[in-house]
Design an enzyme around this catalytic site. Structure first.
Site, PDB file in Angstrom:
ATOM      1  N   HIS A   1      19.914 -10.793  -5.325  1.00 48.39           N
ATOM      2  CA  HIS A   1      19.137 -11.767  -4.559  1.00 48.39           C
ATOM      3  C   HIS A   1      18.775 -12.967  -5.428  1.00 48.39           C
ATOM      4  CE1 HIS A   1      18.671  -7.850  -2.613  1.00 48.39           C
ATOM      5  NE2 HIS A   1      18.473  -8.510  -1.483  1.00 48.39           N
TER       6      HIS A   1
ATOM      7  N   GLU B   1      -3.472   5.301   7.455  1.00 44.72           N
ATOM      8  CA  GLU B   1      -2.653   6.344   6.832  1.00 44.72           C
ATOM      9  C   GLU B   1      -1.610   5.775   5.868  1.00 44.72           C
ATOM     10  OE1 GLU B   1      -4.076   8.131  10.724  1.00 44.72           O
ATOM     11  OE2 GLU B   1      -3.212   6.209  10.096  1.00 44.72           O
TER      12      GLU B   1
ATOM     13  N   HIS C   1      -0.785  14.980  19.348  1.00 47.15           N
ATOM     14  CA  HIS C   1      -1.418  15.551  18.161  1.00 47.15           C
ATOM     15  C   HIS C   1      -0.780  16.879  17.736  1.00 47.15           C
ATOM     16  CE1 HIS C   1      -4.328  12.482  18.985  1.00 47.15           C
ATOM     17  NE2 HIS C   1      -5.170  12.887  18.059  1.00 47.15           N
TER      18      HIS C   1
ATOM     19  N   HIS D   1      19.266 -15.994   0.037  1.00 42.95           N
ATOM     20  CA  HIS D   1      18.392 -14.827  -0.170  1.00 42.95           C
ATOM     21  C   HIS D   1      19.144 -13.688  -0.843  1.00 42.95           C
ATOM     22  CE1 HIS D   1      15.576 -11.531   0.641  1.00 42.95           C
ATOM     23  NE2 HIS D   1      16.633 -10.856   1.072  1.00 42.95           N
TER      24      HIS D   1
END
Length: 656
Positions: free
Chosen positions: A26, A405, A467, A259
């Site tokens: 890159h 999380e 869940h 890039h």
């Protein structure tokens, strides 16, 4: 052209040479961000190339890990153990210069990066750890810890959700030892930035409690240095916005094509001409080499002058011993001996048993640091503390991560990378998916991260299928370099902690909220990962289960016996640990009998251990909302339903 400008331009060309030689990489970020990396390492950071693991150093995380070429070039030039041959081997197999930075391979790399945004969370974790050590060990007359954590990010990292989560927490905690450098080139792989990202970055960071500083000229190393040094003194976490040009100096400058497209030899030659660089290929000019030698000496001198470790040791010998003990690997093995002597019986559920075990282990193992994603009262995976880590108290080792999380996983990795602390984290198993990318990076970096996932089966009950985990356990087992444990009783939980301390790898432990009767077992047996829980000399088949399903296996064995079919029961808390045992031991546990595998998760993994005619009783569809008992019956996963399936299978097996 000043010597600084000449050095930066030679770094640019050197990086482009690496990428063109590899025909992979890159060049865009390498050419654009070179002044930032140059300024950071030569004028700002407190670090020492001769001691790349010194615990009192500043840290740098290249969250935009695709810019590795410029980082390797700078590290090589400033004196780290990276040779010209290493640069020539960029992106080649088994080189010290892989495509994205890897902390286990390259001197000076503080963190493996590549998945965008992860590095931001890792850097926040390092800043949290540094704050803990600073608050715990610094004295008014002895500032032992005074490090800054720098992180280079591009637009990609800022768009990733994990960076939003982690930066929000960094602002809440007022981590003024954290500096985020925003390489602002306003280009992504697919085009100009505004096709997907138009928010006001200044206001965003001010709103979450950051100090916002700006560099006007992204090629002015003196200005970059001045702003970065001022950021180190800020009373808030800081973002330094540096405007850059992707692919600077090349004919593709400002274009998204640069890039990830190596410059052709022709474009590389024109880059040299545009930047007025005449250095030897894969080397630096003698003038720039001498410049970097002086900068390296200044860097080392600056680090030595700042280091007060010897003075601190003399003034505060007790605290110094406590500090060194946290970083001493030998203490892990001493803790293992104490864990083996810990006497705790199973109680209620494995989540409750684990809670008690955590309290006991924390009494003689002070390295634990962590918390949960706002579900500590449900997972019970926390070490009790009167206070929590906050901007008002950095001495606590109990963290409120909030409902974050993914950031929790990335931050835990950063805490582990800093050293001295062993991070634990917790949430419901079904939400493990939110932090899976961070768990993968834990394994890749060989980090001791302890993850406690509760509500590990369909018996999550009335909360319903959102869940109730199905595929998550199998997903965890498929991650290389990871230990997964689903314990049935206290001994198996203790064994899990021992595996954690024995290995340089993450450990995930699954605990249940289910209450059931336990059979206590010998710790030495459980340490094998799988063992015979209930032997039967008349057995015609073997039942194999994990966690709370072991209790189901025991109940099933009773009912089968009443139906004239004798069975033996094997508990297997960790398949990977079991598979590491001698083949003779594995055979003695499994025996040459038909096998029935019972586990409330997706089935695929057990095929490694099953023979063609064996029976695998698992769950491969989403659950239902209802009481645990109702859900198990509906899913045909209660003991009576399991018995019916086994008897039907047994009948067919005998006929065939």
């Amino acid at each position: 052209m000043t010597i600084e400008e000449k050095a930066v331009n030679e770094l640019r060309v050197l990086s482009a040479e690496m990428i063109t030689n590899a025909n992979s990489g890159h060049p865009g970020i390498a050419l654009g961000s070179a002044p930032i990396l140059y300024s950071l390492y030569t004028n700002v950071m407190n670090t020492n190339p001769d001691e790349p693991q010194n615990i009192f150093r500043d840290r740098f995380v290249l969250s935009a890990g695709h810019g590795s070429a410029i980082l390797y070039s700078v590290l090589h030039s400033i004196g780290y153990d990276i040779t010209i041959d290493d640069l020539k081997n960029f992106r080649k197999i088994n080189s010290k210069t892989p495509g994205h930075p890897e902390n286990c391979l390259t001197p000076g790399i503080d963190c493996s990066t590549g998945p965008l945004g992860q590095g931001v969370a890792n850097a926040v974790g390092m800043a949290i750890a540094e704050k803990y050590f600073e608050a715990t060990f610094n004295k008014k007359d002895a500032k032992l810890f005074d490090s800054t954590i720098f992180c280079l990010s591009g637009e990609g990292c800022l768009m990733e959700g994990i960076s939003y989560e982690a930066l929000s927490l960094a602002g809440n905690l007022n981590l003024n030892n954290f500096v985020l450098i925003y390489d602002c080139n306003k280009v992504t792989i697919e085009g100009k930035l505004d096709i997907a990202f138009t928010e006001n970055v200044d206001l965003r960071f001010k709103s979450i409690g950051f100090d916002v500083k700006k560099v006007k000229n992204g090629n002015d190393t003196k200005e970059i240095t001045r702003v970065l040094l001022s950021a180190k003194k800020s009373k808030k976490p800081t973002i330094v916005i540096v405007p850059t040009t992707i692919g600077y100096g090349s004919e593709l400058a400002g274009n998204e094509k640069v890039h990830g497209t190596p410059l052709t030899p022709e474009l590389l030659q024109r880059l040299r001409e545009n930047l007025n660089v005449s250095k030897p290929e894969f080397d630096l000019s003698s003038e720039v080499k001498e410049h970097f030698k002086e900068k390296s000496n200044d860097l080392k001198l600056r680090f030595v002058e700042r280091n007060i470790e010897k003075e601190y040791k003399e003034k505060y010998p007790k605290e110094y011993r406590q500090l060194k003990a946290l970083f001493d690997e030998n203490n892990l093995f001493k803790a293992i001996d104490k864990i083996k002597k810990t006497n705790i019986s199973s109680m209620g559920s494995t989540r409750d048993t684990n809670h008690q075990i955590m309290q006991e282990i924390s009494k003689f193992f002070p390295n634990f640091f962590g918390g949960s994603a706002d579900v500590a009262t449900s997972t019970r995976a926390f070490i009790e503390s009167k206070t929590a880590f906050s901007k008002n108290d950095y001495t606590s080792k109990y963290m409120h991560y909030g409902i974050r999380e993914h950031a929790m996983g990335g931050i835990s990795n950063g805490i582990a990378l800093f050293g001295g602390l062993l991070p634990y984290q917790s949430c419901f198993l079904t939400f493990m998916d939110y932090l899976k990318p961070a768990l993968r990076m834990s394994a890749l970096m060989n980090l001791r991260i302890f993850s406690v996932f509760s509500h590990d089966s369909i018996t999550a009950g009335q909360d319903g299928p959102t869940h109730q985990p199905i595929e998550q356990l199998t997903t965890l087992r498929l991650v290389p370099n990871t230990i997964v444990s689903r314990p049935y009783n206290a001994s198996e939980i203790l064994a899990t902690y021992i595996w954690l301390l024995q290995n340089h790898k993450p450990v995930s432990m699954l605990v249940s909220k289910d209450k059931y009767d336990f059979i206590e077992t010998n710790l030495e047996d459980t340490l094998c990962g799988g063992y015979v829980l209930n032997e039967n000399r008349k057995a015609e088949l073997t039942l194999i289960g994990t966690g709370s399903d072991v209790a189901k296996c025991l109940k099933t064995a009773e009912i089968l016996s009443a139906n004239g079919l004798n069975s033996r029961v094997v508990s297997m808390p960790s398949i990977s640990i079991f598979e590491s045992q001698p083949k003779a031991y594995q055979k003695s546990v499994l025996k040459d009998l038909p096998r029935v595998f019972v586990e409330a998760s997706a089935e695929n993994y057990w095929y490694k251990m099953a023979n063609q005619d064996d029976l695998i009783l698992n769950i491969t569809e989403f659950g239902k909302s209802g009481s645990p008992t109702e859900v198990e019956k509906f899913m045909k996963f209660d003991a009576n339903s399991i018995v019916k399936q086994i008897l039907s299978w047994w009948k067919k097996l005998k006929i065939s």
